[in-house]
Design an enzyme around this catalytic site. Structure first.
Site, mmCIF file in Angstrom:
data_model
loop_
_atom_site.group_PDB
_atom_site.id
_atom_site.type_symbol
_atom_site.label_atom_id
_atom_site.label_comp_id
_atom_site.label_asym_id
_atom_site.label_seq_id
_atom_site.Cartn_x
_atom_site.Cartn_y
_atom_site.Cartn_z
ATOM 1 N N GLY A 31 -1.024 8.813 -1.915
ATOM 2 C CA GLY A 31 -0.589 9.613 -0.632
ATOM 3 C C GLY A 31 -0.653 9.003 0.807
ATOM 4 C CD GLU A 35 9.282 2.303 7.805
ATOM 5 O OE1 GLU A 35 10.128 1.382 7.912
ATOM 6 O OE2 GLU A 35 8.910 2.412 9.250
ATOM 7 C CG HIS A 37 3.800 4.731 -0.326
ATOM 8 N ND1 HIS A 37 3.076 5.048 0.822
ATOM 9 C CD2 HIS A 37 2.813 4.346 -1.168
ATOM 10 C CE1 HIS A 37 1.733 4.809 0.533
ATOM 11 N NE2 HIS A 37 1.513 4.118 -0.912
ATOM 12 C CD GLN A 153 -3.006 -1.127 -7.513
ATOM 13 O OE1 GLN A 153 -4.200 -0.749 -7.127
ATOM 14 N NE2 GLN A 153 -2.030 -1.008 -6.919
ATOM 15 C CG MET A 184 4.376 -1.003 6.870
ATOM 16 S SD MET A 184 5.670 0.006 6.758
ATOM 17 C CE MET A 184 6.718 -0.584 7.903
ATOM 18 C CB SER A 186 -2.476 4.901 3.112
ATOM 19 O OG SER A 186 -1.404 5.014 2.431
#
Ligand code: PAF
Length: 285
Positions: A31, A35, A37, A153, A184, A186
């Protein structure tokens, strides 16, 4: 866009589309979409028939002293961004739906999980591998989209998907950057205004390493040193690591092969933010 809260409903939704011969794509997220995502959702929507964005802040991948409780959350904004990017469904389960009281399984991907992020965030990749396997079980996708920003990851997830024969095609999309090069994320909201301008130093360090390798340098220590030199120009930055490694295995030979792809990986803390970034260098064939 359909909002789905339970695993059973998610599986049924996916099954209906699969039976109708449609390709289902999943875009796993925690969440606070940005941009980056949105670009993953758009790419998924182009390649597949149905795009399912997942929204779940996965406690299992956070260490005890990490930012789980303050991780930024904005459900209404996330719905708008996901829908505008073309998501057909948003799977947003509660914690108890994913981790029931009797939940006892943890997936460990040995080797590739141990160094870099895995060394600084013990147990982090166990949490990632476990939730991604669970999300694959709930969404039953043909393909899954991840950003290159979390480079290690993506390697862990590829390994886990292959080892467990999950049959999901893993697609890694380029990192989206702000105008000054900051990747970018979160977590960029944790940067104080006076720190924000300094955060682009990670990208400058990666570019420096790329240029150095481009000019013929293949000694690992020299490449690492070139990144550290740039990073140290920002005194407040606390560097966790700045390392060059083989892009496929994360092995760190003293000298790289001239033609092998190399990944430059950086993690550093600036105020309340922990920033990670990477760049892959590949010889032009
Ligand atoms: O990259 C992330 O946002 C998370 O690690 C993921 C893949 C959604 C798993 O929680």
């Amino acid at each position: 866009m359909r909002i789905i809260r339970t695993v059973a409903e998610m599986q049924q939704y996916s099954e209906e589309h699969r039976k109708a011969g449609r390709r289902v794509a999943v875009i796993p997220t925690m969440g606070y979409l940005h941009e980056g995502h949105a670009s993953l959702i758009q790419q998924a929507r182009k390649n597949a028939d149905i795009a399912v964005t997942t929204l779940f802040v996965n406690k299992l991948q956070f260490g005890a002293n990490e930012d789980f409780s303050r991780y930024p959350r904005d459900f209404v904004r996330d719905c708008t961004i996901a829908e505008e990017a073309g998501s057909d469904a948003l799977f947003a389960p509660e914690n108890g739906e994913m981790y029931t009281e009797t939940f006892s399984t943890v997936i460990t991907v040995r080797g590739i999980s141990d160094k870099f992020e895995g060394a600084f965030r013990r147990g982090h990749f166990d949490g990632v591998a476990t939730i991604v396997a669970k999300l694959f079980g709930a969404v039953r996708p043909h393909e899954a989209y991840f950003g290159q920003k979390d480079y290690q990851q993506t390697l862990v997830i590829r390994r886990m998907t292959a080892d467990l024969n999950l049959g999901v095609n893993i697609i890694v999309c380029p990192t989206l950057r702000e105008a000054d090069g900051l990747a970018m994320s979160s977590r960029n909201v944790y940067l104080a205004p006076e720190e924000r301008g300094k955060a682009s130093v990670l990208h400058r360090a990666l570019q420096t390493a790329s240029l150095l390798v481009q000019s013929g340098e293949i000694r690992r220590q020299e490449i690492n040193f070139s990144m550290l030199e740039v990073l140290r120009t920002v005194g407040e930055l606390q560097i966790d690591y700045a390392c060059a490694a083989q892009a496929d295995t994360l092995e760190e030979p003293e000298v790289f092969e001239e033609t092998e792809p190399i990944v430059f990986l950086i993690a550093a803390r600036l105020g309340a933010a922990r920033l990670i970034d990477n760049e892959v260098w590949q010889a032009v064939k």
